[in-house]
Write an enzyme that holds these catalytic residues in place. Structure first.
Site, PDB file in Angstrom:
ATOM      1  N   HIS A 370       0.783  -1.130   0.117  1.00  0.00           N
ATOM      2  CA  HIS A 370      -0.157   0.038  -0.024  1.00  0.00           C
ATOM      3  C   HIS A 370       0.881   1.393   0.085  1.00  0.00           C
ATOM      4  O   HIS A 370       0.424   2.240   0.105  1.00  0.00           O
ATOM      5  CB  HIS A 370      -0.897   0.160   1.281  1.00  0.00           C
ATOM      6  CG  HIS A 370      -2.109  -0.856   1.193  1.00  0.00           C
ATOM      7  ND1 HIS A 370      -3.164  -0.389   0.612  1.00  0.00           N
ATOM      8  CD2 HIS A 370      -2.224  -2.025   1.461  1.00  0.00           C
ATOM      9  CE1 HIS A 370      -4.191  -1.274   0.529  1.00  0.00           C
ATOM     10  NE2 HIS A 370      -3.641  -2.373   1.194  1.00  0.00           N
ATOM     11  N   LYS A 562      -8.814  14.033   3.651  1.00  0.00           N
ATOM     12  CA  LYS A 562      -7.968  13.026   3.799  1.00  0.00           C
ATOM     13  C   LYS A 562      -6.943  13.314   4.993  1.00  0.00           C
ATOM     14  O   LYS A 562      -6.925  14.258   5.582  1.00  0.00           O
ATOM     15  CB  LYS A 562      -7.085  13.073   2.826  1.00  0.00           C
ATOM     16  CG  LYS A 562      -6.439  14.070   2.073  1.00  0.00           C
ATOM     17  CD  LYS A 562      -5.504  13.838   1.083  1.00  0.00           C
ATOM     18  CE  LYS A 562      -6.345  14.061  -0.474  1.00  0.00           C
ATOM     19  NZ  LYS A 562      -6.492  12.622  -1.204  1.00  0.00           N
ATOM     20  N   ARG A 563      -6.701  11.963   5.291  1.00  0.00           N
ATOM     21  CA  ARG A 563      -5.303  12.418   6.477  1.00  0.00           C
ATOM     22  C   ARG A 563      -4.520  13.337   5.960  1.00  0.00           C
ATOM     23  O   ARG A 563      -4.270  13.511   4.871  1.00  0.00           O
ATOM     24  CB  ARG A 563      -4.755  11.058   6.902  1.00  0.00           C
ATOM     25  CG  ARG A 563      -5.246   9.994   7.256  1.00  0.00           C
ATOM     26  CD  ARG A 563      -5.856  10.445   8.569  1.00  0.00           C
ATOM     27  NE  ARG A 563      -4.967  10.600   9.517  1.00  0.00           N
ATOM     28  CZ  ARG A 563      -4.606   9.563  10.496  1.00  0.00           C
ATOM     29  NH1 ARG A 563      -5.233   8.388  10.479  1.00  0.00           N
ATOM     30  NH2 ARG A 563      -3.478   9.708  11.349  1.00  0.00           N
ATOM     31  N   LYS A 568       0.873  14.581   0.975  1.00  0.00           N
ATOM     32  CA  LYS A 568      -0.656  14.780   0.373  1.00  0.00           C
ATOM     33  C   LYS A 568      -0.772  16.387  -0.104  1.00  0.00           C
ATOM     34  O   LYS A 568      -1.698  16.875  -0.321  1.00  0.00           O
ATOM     35  CB  LYS A 568      -1.639  14.306   1.406  1.00  0.00           C
ATOM     36  CG  LYS A 568      -1.681  12.933   1.488  1.00  0.00           C
ATOM     37  CD  LYS A 568      -3.010  12.388   2.473  1.00  0.00           C
ATOM     38  CE  LYS A 568      -2.747  10.847   2.594  1.00  0.00           C
ATOM     39  NZ  LYS A 568      -3.782  10.086   1.570  1.00  0.00           N
ATOM     40  N   THR A 670      -8.538   6.684  -2.631  1.00  0.00           N
ATOM     41  CA  THR A 670      -9.783   6.022  -3.046  1.00  0.00           C
ATOM     42  C   THR A 670     -10.624   7.179  -2.838  1.00  0.00           C
ATOM     43  O   THR A 670     -11.746   7.335  -3.279  1.00  0.00           O
ATOM     44  CB  THR A 670     -10.267   4.907  -1.752  1.00  0.00           C
ATOM     45  OG1 THR A 670      -9.959   5.352  -0.455  1.00  0.00           O
ATOM     46  CG2 THR A 670      -9.394   3.689  -2.349  1.00  0.00           C
ATOM     47  N   LYS A 674     -14.240   8.284  -4.562  1.00  0.00           N
ATOM     48  CA  LYS A 674     -15.396   8.664  -4.192  1.00  0.00           C
ATOM     49  C   LYS A 674     -15.846  10.026  -4.573  1.00  0.00           C
ATOM     50  O   LYS A 674     -17.343  10.282  -4.691  1.00  0.00           O
ATOM     51  CB  LYS A 674     -15.483   8.905  -2.400  1.00  0.00           C
ATOM     52  CG  LYS A 674     -14.809   7.483  -1.825  1.00  0.00           C
ATOM     53  CD  LYS A 674     -14.832   7.655  -0.315  1.00  0.00           C
ATOM     54  CE  LYS A 674     -13.907   6.642   0.078  1.00  0.00           C
ATOM     55  NZ  LYS A 674     -13.115   7.062   1.365  1.00  0.00           N
TER      56      LYS A 674
HETATM   57  C1  LIG Z   1     -12.031   7.215   1.649  1.00  0.00           C
HETATM   58  C2  LIG Z   1     -11.442   7.693   2.854  1.00  0.00           C
HETATM   59  C3  LIG Z   1     -10.056   8.018   3.277  1.00  0.00           C
HETATM   60  C4  LIG Z   1      -9.135   7.964   1.973  1.00  0.00           C
HETATM   61  O1  LIG Z   1      -8.923   9.049   1.384  1.00  0.00           O
HETATM   62  P1  LIG Z   1      -7.762   9.403   0.569  1.00  0.00           P
HETATM   63  O2  LIG Z   1      -8.187  10.897  -0.107  1.00  0.00           O
HETATM   64  O3  LIG Z   1      -7.547   8.343  -0.655  1.00  0.00           O
HETATM   65  O4  LIG Z   1      -6.378   9.581   1.355  1.00  0.00           O
HETATM   66  C5  LIG Z   1      -9.647   8.303   4.637  1.00  0.00           C
HETATM   67  N1  LIG Z   1     -10.499   8.606   5.466  1.00  0.00           N
HETATM   68  C6  LIG Z   1     -11.980   8.286   5.181  1.00  0.00           C
HETATM   69  C7  LIG Z   1     -12.914   8.665   6.195  1.00  0.00           C
HETATM   70  C8  LIG Z   1     -12.623   7.868   4.021  1.00  0.00           C
HETATM   71  O5  LIG Z   1     -13.570   7.575   3.938  1.00  0.00           O
END
Ligand SMILES: *Cc1c(COP(=O)(O)O)cnc(C)c1O
Length: 826
Positions: A370, A562-563, A568, A670, A674
């Site tokens: 990952h 995101k985190r 990032k 991911t 979304k």
């Molecule tokens: C999908 C998701 C992530 C991943 O987000 P990225 O933009 O791909 O880093 C992190 N936290 C939550 C709560 C998510 O639903």
């Protein structure tokens, strides 16, 4: 006779799915499960009553699912091993899967209750950090929907991911005691509890047949107790289980200490044992070399493998066909110790020959990598490892001895290669390389996006890829269109269904493309925009209530959730915001279309720079939102405690999705998917799955900027000097100067110095190198947004062309390329 809830009807309160039947079931649960009547019930009581009512309706499929795995001799099931499962709120998705939303809504309305309010009130189990844990949950959803028999194995943490609150712009962490109100979706299976050993030493002995065997005498034993959560597929007929282990003391009391009057010492053992599953480590990318973390990993892996062996034996199948019963997927290296544990169970526990056990083991396991960040690759000092798992260290040495023998036979004299491939890093302190253990012990290794897999093969794992190229393959990540479209965006879902029918919900890849025919239809476009506006208004209402920030639903919503991590590049985003602010200040009369820039995400509690970036974003927001020259045309907000539940409100409200990691750093992402399937257009770099998303939606429907992965390597090779960029780009120079001069910190020049200095003198993630390209892209975005019809078309085409990014497609890939399993449905 006591006056009961008045069950005079003939409804089966456990299975009836009509509105009157559901009404009676809810009343029954309210009365008999939580001891309430509609008069005395609290919101939590109503939630519990509805949850138990829904759970009852899952039990037929649930019990059939357990029978399926434990009765069918010729069936291969997936065991998905993951230290994290970020499953999100359960009620809404289970109601959706069962298809009982309408009768349940009607039933609750007759009781004066609102289904949506009850669904929205659920506190989610935060048993994961972010993308990796959420991926595991999407895959569980897809396996149940496609009819792939599976057990998810993980840890029943007592404290999940911390709750993030913001005080004076700083992140403050609060413990998440998620089980405080109980969790109606789980069933504790005490009869399947197993003991797990830790510590101690090993000894050799001669068995009855005169063979030299090894015995591990653990110093400590902990009881692993399974908590089962049903995972029901869309349609409600196929159900898998998520089995999460919690740690308990084998004996609650040390009776010796107890009878001698030392009560404290008597319960000490219990407390120590239970710490194993106490808390989720909140670090997203860099691993933390803590012995308790290794203990957690071994604890759940050992319990899970023993559970699988129990099934194998119950089926009466011989152990050397174990791989025909289970395909074991390692979600990152967190469960990689499973390779050594299965060898121990087969060789030490069942007296199997090493070679046969190794053949079974490698046919069972496959490993998903990952990360591309070197600091995220798990390494355990051998001393720490051997102290906790002495027998496993011996087994790893033996695996390594045999493996390096093969390497040396294939590449005689290349000791450098042997050292690079070794499961042991000989540099001080000597340590076990978990990724190497996972690769050697698996028959398949996959990356999570095409670019990521290429970089694995050419950089991070090039020696392994040269040695065993057939092991490496790609499975691009996906997300479930049930939770992340049908459930979270009901207005858009209904709109899509009205045009192309409902089949897209479980046949996303095949069906969603039909939407393309409506991309230029003015009526459809108007409907599409209206829905996006409603979703933005819903998010605004939430922001108003929790933050006191007014977001204009007619503004463009530009979102990065995101985190928080330097790779990032949330700091690149805020530099852009500062530059836009400066432009407004320079000429407040110039036209500027309303823009709302939204952030959200947690920083690891010990991550100094990430926490300071959160503070910077808050301070910039305060200045900009309060500036009368801006007049609300540019607003900045930080949405606290980003989790799945918050995501389900945020993703549907976005116009622009920020996916701006430095190329070559994000394995897949991911969140990008979304956003996309909810009609947001991506502003992003050629990183992770962005590359494939752009190929699918078409370059004209994607806002690209930044260096490519090979260019990043090239610029770094020539000696990257961030100061040169700051010196030659006045917009960038001024943005950095504003931060440094205290413009966002009431004149305090120290508070953000670490950020500015890091960018000017190190900038590992090349924020300054990509800034100009990002600003140029921003101008193109603003231009596109002003052309309503064009932008709506882009939005529709993003949804219509992202069929590939359904986790159903990912699971089909795993089934075909790695697991050799044929899905039973779809
Ligand atoms: C999908 C998701 C992530 C991943 O987000 P990225 O933009 O791909 O880093 C992190 N936290 C939550 C709560 C998510 O639903």
């Amino acid at each position: 006779m006591p006056k009961g809830p008045g069950n005079k009807s003939c409804h089966n309160v456990r299975t009836d799915c009509t509105a009157p039947g559901l009404r009676q079931a809810v009343l029954d649960n309210l009365y008999y499960v939580s001891g309430n009547t509609p008069v005395t019930a609290s919101a939590q009581d109503w939630y519990d009553a509805v949850a138990y009512c829904v759970r009852d309706r899952m039990l037929k499929a649930w019990n059939e699912g357990i029978e399926r795995i434990t009765k069918a001799l010729d069936l291969r099931a997936v065991a998905y091993l993951s230290a994290e499962f970020l499953i999100g709120p359960q009620l809404g998705s289970n109601v959706l899967a069962l298809g009982i939303a309408e009768p349940l809504r009607e039933a609750l309305a007759t009781l004066g209750q609102d289904l949506d309010a009850i669904v929205d009130g659920e506190h989610e189990p935060g048993l994961g950090n972010g993308g990796l844990g959420r991926l595991a949950a999407c895959y569980m959803d897809s396996m149940a929907t496609l009819g792939v028999p599976a057990i998810g194995y993980g840890i029943h943490y007592e404290f999940g991911m911390f709750t993030q609150t913001i005080r004076d712009g700083w992140q403050v962490e609060m413990a998440d005691k998620w089980l405080r109100q109980g969790f109606p979706w789980e069933i504790v299976q005490h009869e399947f509890a197993v003991e797990v050993g830790l510590g101690g030493s090993t000894e050799t002995f001669l068995d009855a047949g005169g063979r030299l065997r090894v015995r591990w005498n653990p110093e400590k034993r902990i009881l692993a107790v399974p908590h089962d959560i049903p995972v029901i597929g869309y349609g409600g007929t196929f159900c898998n289980v998520l089995r999460l282990w919690s740690a308990e003391a084998v004996d609650a009391f040390d009776f010796g200490s107890f009878s001698s009057g030392d009560y404290g010492k008597a319960v000490e053992e219990k407390i120590l044992s239970e710490t194993i599953s106490k808390v989720l480590y909140p670090n997203d990318e860099p691993y933390q070399g803590k012995v308790l973390r290794l203990g957690q990993q071994y604890f759940f892996v050992s319990a899970s493998l023993r559970d699988m062996l129990r099934v194998q034996q119950m089926l009466g199948k011989p152990l050397d066909t174990f791989h025909t019963t289970f395909a074991i997927q390692l979600n990152d290296t967190h469960p990689a110790v499973a390779v050594a544990e299965l060898m121990r169970l087969l060789v030490d526990g069942h007296g199997m020959e090493w070679e046969r056990a190794w053949a079974v083991t490698t046919k069972c396991f496959s490993y998903t990598n990952h990360t591309l960040l070197p600091e995220a690759l798990e390494k355990w000092p051998v001393e720490l490892f051997g102290g906790l798992l002495p027998r496993h260290l011996e087994i790893i040495y033996e695996i390594n001895r045999r493996f390096l023998e093969e390497v040396r036979a294939a590449y005689p004299g290349d000791e450098g290669l042997a050292a690079r491939l070794s499961l042991i890093d000989e540099a001080s302190p000597r340590s076990v390389r978990m990724a190497h253990l996972a690769v050697v012990g698996s028959h398949a290794v996959n990356g999570v996006a095409a670019l990521h897999t290429e970089l694995l093969k050419t950089h991070v794992m090039q020696d392994f890829a040269a040695l065993t190229p057939q092991k490496f393959c790609n499975v691009t990540n996906g997300v479930t269109p049930r939770r992340f479209l049908a459930l979270c965006n009901p207005r858009l879902a209904a709109c899509i269904t009205s045009r192309i029918g409902p089949a897209w919900i479980n046949r996303f890849e095949e069906e969603i493309g039909k939407l393309e025919a409506f991309a230029d239809d003015p009526g459809f476009q108007a409907q599409w925009r209206g829905i996006k506006r409603e979703n933005k208004a819903a998010l605004s209402a939430l922001a108003e209530k929790h933050l006191g920030v007014a977001l204009n639903p007619d503004a463009v919503f530009d979102v990065q959730v995101k985190r928080v991590h330097e790779y990032k590049r949330q700091h690149l985003n805020i530099l852009r915001v500062i530059a836009l602010y400066s432009a407004i200040k320079r000429d407040p009369g110039a036209e500027f279309s309303p823009l709302a820039v939204l952030f959200g995400g947690k920083a690891a509690p010990g991550y100094f720079m990430a926490k300071r970036v959160i503070k910077l974003i808050h301070n910039v927001a305060q200045v900009i939102n309060g500036d009368p020259d801006v007049g609300g045309r540019l607003t900045v907000a930080y949405i606290p405690n980003f989790n799945v539940r918050v995501g389900q409100v945020v993703y549907p409200a976005a116009d622009i999705s920020q996916q701006i990691s430095l190329a070559g750093k994000e394995a897949s992402g991911t969140g990008n998917m979304k956003f996309g399937i909810n009609g947001a257009v991506t502003m992003g770099t050629l990183d992770g799955a962005n590359v494939e998303m752009r190929q699918c939606v078409g370059e004209e429907n994607f806002f690209l900027f930044g260096l490519t992965a090979p260019e990043v390597v090239e610029v770094k090779r020539n000696g990257y000097d961030p100061r040169a960029y700051a010196a030659t780009d006045p917009v960038l120079g001024q943005a950095l100067d504003m931060i440094a001069s205290g413009a966002f910190s009431a004149g305090d020049r120290e508070i953000f110095r670490p950020i500015v200095d890091n960018l000017l003198y190190q900038d590992e993630y090349m924020v300054l190198a990509d800034f100009a390209s990002y600003m140029h892209c921003q101008a193109l975005v603003m231009e596109a947004c002003r052309d309503t019809a064009r932008f709506t078309r882009m939005s529709i085409l993003n949804v219509a062309r992202l069929g590939k990014f359904s986790s159903d497609r990912s699971i089909r890939d795993y089934c075909r390329d790695i697991w050799n399993i044929t899905p039973e449905l779809g």
